[in-house]
Write an enzyme that holds these catalytic residues in place. Structure first.
Site, PDB file in Angstrom:
ATOM      1  N   ASP A   1      -8.949  -5.001   8.977  1.00  0.00           N
ATOM      2  CA  ASP A   1      -7.885  -5.926   9.566  1.00  0.00           C
ATOM      3  C   ASP A   1      -8.522  -6.635  10.760  1.00  0.00           C
ATOM      4  O   ASP A   1      -8.295  -7.926  10.843  1.00  0.00           O
ATOM      5  CB  ASP A   1      -6.793  -5.069   9.882  1.00  0.00           C
TER       6      ASP A   1
ATOM      7  N   ARG B   1       0.831  -1.142  -0.026  1.00  0.00           N
ATOM      8  CA  ARG B   1      -0.070   0.036  -0.043  1.00  0.00           C
ATOM      9  C   ARG B   1       0.971   1.382   0.051  1.00  0.00           C
ATOM     10  O   ARG B   1       0.552   2.086  -0.468  1.00  0.00           O
ATOM     11  CB  ARG B   1      -0.896  -0.064   1.557  1.00  0.00           C
TER      12      ARG B   1
ATOM     13  N   ARG C   1     -10.922  -9.268   9.886  1.00  0.00           N
ATOM     14  CA  ARG C   1     -10.122 -10.389   9.167  1.00  0.00           C
ATOM     15  C   ARG C   1      -9.618 -11.208  10.325  1.00  0.00           C
ATOM     16  O   ARG C   1      -9.899 -12.409  10.199  1.00  0.00           O
ATOM     17  CB  ARG C   1      -9.080  -9.935   8.326  1.00  0.00           C
TER      18      ARG C   1
ATOM     19  N   HIS D   1      -2.791   0.354   8.690  1.00  0.00           N
ATOM     20  CA  HIS D   1      -3.558  -0.995   7.692  1.00  0.00           C
ATOM     21  C   HIS D   1      -2.510  -1.120   6.792  1.00  0.00           C
ATOM     22  O   HIS D   1      -2.474  -0.612   5.787  1.00  0.00           O
ATOM     23  CB  HIS D   1      -4.723   0.035   7.363  1.00  0.00           C
TER      24      HIS D   1
HETATM   25  N1  LIG Z   1      -8.578   0.926   3.048  1.00  0.00           N
HETATM   26  C1  LIG Z   1      -8.748  -0.240   2.630  1.00  0.00           C
HETATM   27  O1  LIG Z   1      -9.042  -1.089   3.432  1.00  0.00           O
HETATM   28  C2  LIG Z   1      -8.950  -0.620   1.128  1.00  0.00           C
HETATM   29  C3  LIG Z   1      -8.347   0.351   0.587  1.00  0.00           C
HETATM   30  N2  LIG Z   1      -8.431   0.351  -1.130  1.00  0.00           N
HETATM   31  C4  LIG Z   1      -7.977   1.388  -1.802  1.00  0.00           C
HETATM   32  O2  LIG Z   1      -9.005   2.108  -2.529  1.00  0.00           O
HETATM   33  C5  LIG Z   1      -8.402   2.735  -3.716  1.00  0.00           C
HETATM   34  C6  LIG Z   1      -9.317   2.465  -4.974  1.00  0.00           C
HETATM   35  O3  LIG Z   1      -9.284   0.881  -5.195  1.00  0.00           O
HETATM   36  P1  LIG Z   1     -10.311   0.193  -6.201  1.00  0.00           P
HETATM   37  O4  LIG Z   1     -11.826   0.759  -5.901  1.00  0.00           O
HETATM   38  O5  LIG Z   1     -10.355  -1.149  -6.132  1.00  0.00           O
HETATM   39  O6  LIG Z   1      -9.698   0.878  -7.588  1.00  0.00           O
HETATM   40  P2  LIG Z   1     -10.467   1.299  -8.818  1.00  0.00           P
HETATM   41  O7  LIG Z   1      -9.458   1.305  -9.889  1.00  0.00           O
HETATM   42  O8  LIG Z   1     -11.671   0.068  -9.097  1.00  0.00           O
HETATM   43  O9  LIG Z   1     -11.320   2.518  -8.756  1.00  0.00           O
HETATM   44  C7  LIG Z   1     -10.669   3.809  -8.191  1.00  0.00           C
HETATM   45  C8  LIG Z   1     -11.337   4.734  -9.043  1.00  0.00           C
HETATM   46  O10 LIG Z   1     -10.759   6.281  -8.797  1.00  0.00           O
HETATM   47  C9  LIG Z   1     -10.985   7.037  -9.912  1.00  0.00           C
HETATM   48  N3  LIG Z   1     -10.181   8.319  -9.754  1.00  0.00           N
HETATM   49  C10 LIG Z   1      -8.931   8.374  -9.948  1.00  0.00           C
HETATM   50  N4  LIG Z   1      -8.358   9.588  -9.760  1.00  0.00           N
HETATM   51  C11 LIG Z   1      -9.661  10.186  -9.526  1.00  0.00           C
HETATM   52  C12 LIG Z   1      -9.777  11.773  -9.461  1.00  0.00           C
HETATM   53  N5  LIG Z   1      -9.008  12.599  -9.149  1.00  0.00           N
HETATM   54  N6  LIG Z   1     -11.144  12.145  -8.953  1.00  0.00           N
HETATM   55  C13 LIG Z   1     -12.063  10.854  -9.109  1.00  0.00           C
HETATM   56  N7  LIG Z   1     -11.863   9.839  -9.195  1.00  0.00           N
HETATM   57  C14 LIG Z   1     -10.815   9.435  -9.580  1.00  0.00           C
HETATM   58  C15 LIG Z   1     -10.829   6.126 -11.228  1.00  0.00           C
HETATM   59  O11 LIG Z   1     -11.224   6.513 -12.334  1.00  0.00           O
HETATM   60  C16 LIG Z   1     -11.060   4.717 -10.900  1.00  0.00           C
HETATM   61  O12 LIG Z   1     -12.565   4.519 -10.956  1.00  0.00           O
HETATM   62  C17 LIG Z   1      -6.926   2.103  -4.020  1.00  0.00           C
HETATM   63  O13 LIG Z   1      -5.988   3.092  -3.381  1.00  0.00           O
HETATM   64  C18 LIG Z   1      -6.988   0.802  -2.935  1.00  0.00           C
HETATM   65  O14 LIG Z   1      -5.772   0.120  -2.524  1.00  0.00           O
HETATM   66  C19 LIG Z   1      -9.187  -0.740  -1.591  1.00  0.00           C
HETATM   67  C20 LIG Z   1      -9.658  -1.678  -0.915  1.00  0.00           C
HETATM   68  C21 LIG Z   1      -9.526  -1.726   0.575  1.00  0.00           C
HETATM   69  C1  LIG Z   2      -6.590  -3.249  -0.509  1.00  0.00           C
HETATM   70  C2  LIG Z   2      -6.570  -3.221   1.001  1.00  0.00           C
HETATM   71  O1  LIG Z   2      -6.093  -2.293   1.432  1.00  0.00           O
HETATM   72  C3  LIG Z   2      -7.313  -4.290   1.736  1.00  0.00           C
HETATM   73  O2  LIG Z   2      -7.928  -4.982   1.325  1.00  0.00           O
HETATM   74  O3  LIG Z   2      -6.952  -4.531   2.982  1.00  0.00           O
END
Ligand SMILES: NC(=O)C1=CN([C@@H]2O[C@H](COP(=O)(O)OP(=O)(O)OC[C@H]3O[C@@H](n4cnc5c(N)ncnc54)[C@H](O)[C@@H]3O)[C@@H](O)[C@H]2O)C=CC1
Ligand SMILES: CC(=O)C(=O)O
Length: 299
Positions: free
Chosen positions: A134, A74, A137, A161
């Site tokens: 987490d 990450r 999980r 995280h």
């Molecule tokens: N904190 C957590 O537990 C989790 C965090 N994530 C994080 O969430 C983020 C997104 O992951 P996903 O949804 O899988 O990716 P994704 O690629 O499916 O979606 C991200 C979206 O952000 C949009 N985007 C990019 N720049 C932008 C901007 N300036 N303004 C508006 N939209 C914008 C893109 O067009 C895309 O549709 C990643 O950083 C990922 O690591 C994902 C899952 C769990």
């Molecule tokens: C992508 C991420 O941060 C998660 O699934 O834990």
């Protein structure tokens, strides 16, 4: 979309504005959801690419940005996603000055700190989804090992995280019975029951799911729905979320990491002061030092 779907299908909230720089993708998702409106208490869902559409929001959930590719940590996403946040956060803060910012994009702890700085919001209203996921999980894995329901197994993962997260073995309990009292070596390499493996599996969870399906979504969506329910219903529920932890457990740095927090309609109201062992507190301080180092020079 997993966050939206979980919130909608559980009836937690029904007024959404979906924003994505990819306007077509976002419109497609909106239409697909709208077609399910009769099953979802007729929600109001809008979509677009202009952040101004979100003006006056109560909660702004930010998932924008790049995600990890197979094997990518990450923390390796930091520069690309900080750039996006530098553009987005001041606009969101201007349009929704009273909102709660709920940050999901990774590295979530660093981006929550960046959002706090850029928004000028009080610390209670800037929250990272942190180790709520987490901790879920962890409870699922503990429950599988113990042959119990995850709802009946209690335990927290705190800190980052990410790879330096800290399992609070000293507090893991079932119906108030602390596992450490039954097995004093729990969470150490000396433990013949190998509970320590469960934390390694928690850390590896996202890597494994990403290797298998490309990204993680459902569990995070459910975790965010649970946090949103707490914020919208003022329930004082405790979640492990990323908050400013300077001054707790001997941490001197200005960092956001997860600790169990009481949450209500104005965000984080209290941080629970867990009775950590010296080893757990030391691991948390190391986690803070790692994050603080990464934050240097980002703003
Ligand atoms: N904190 C957590 O537990 C989790 C965090 N994530 C994080 O969430 C983020 C997104 O992951 P996903 O949804 O899988 O990716 P994704 O690629 O499916 O979606 C991200 C979206 O952000 C949009 N985007 C990019 N720049 C932008 C901007 N300036 N303004 C508006 N939209 C914008 C893109 O067009 C895309 O549709 C990643 O950083 C990922 O690591 C994902 C899952 C769990
Ligand atoms: C992508 C991420 O941060 C998660 O699934 O834990």
């Amino acid at each position: 979309m997993a966050c939206t779907y979980s919130i909608l299908t559980q009836g937690i909230y029904s007024n959404f504005c979906l924003i994505d720089s990819n306007e077509d993708r976002c419109k497609g998702e909106m239409l697909d959801l709208q077609h399910g409106a009769p099953f979802l208490r007729s929600p109001k869902i809008e979509s677009g690419s202009d952040i101004a559409m979100s003006e006056g929001s109560r909660i702004v959930i930010i998932t924008a940005g790049v995600r990890s590719l197979v094997g990518e940590t990450r923390l390796q996403l930091v520069d690309r996603n900080v750039k996006i946040f530098k553009d987005l956060i001041p606009k969101i803060a201007k349009g929704s000055p009273d909102c709660i910012l709920l940050i999901i994009s990774n590295p979530v702890d660093v981006l929550t700190y960046i959002s706090w700085k850029l928004s000028g919001f009080p610390k209670n209203r800037v929250i990272g989804s942190g180790t709520n996921l987490d901790s879920m999980r962890f409870r699922v894995l503990l429950a599988q090992k113990l042959g119990l329901s995850p709802e009946s197994v209690h335990g927290f993962i705190i800190g980052e995280h990410g790879d330096s997260s800290v399992p609070v073995w000293s507090g893991v309990n079932v119906a108030g019975v602390t596992l450490k009292e039954l097995n004093p070596t729990i969470g150490t390499e000396q433990d013949t029951e190998n509970f320590v493996r469960l934390h390694a599996d928690v850390v590896n969870s996202a890597y494994e799911v990403i290797k298998l399906k490309g990204y993680t979504s459902w569990a995070l969506g459910l975790s965010v729905a649970s946090i949103s329910h707490t914020l919208l219903n003022n329930t004082n529920k405790i979640h492990a979320v990323s908050t400013l932890i300077q001054g707790h457990h001997g941490i001197e740095e200005e960092v956001f990491l997860s600790l169990p927090c009481v949450m209500a309609d104005n965000g984080v109201t209290h941080i629970i002061n867990q009775n950590l062992t010296p080893d757990e507190a030391e691991k948390l301080r190391k986690s803070a030092a790692t994050i603080s180092q990464i934050q240097k020079g980002l703003l």
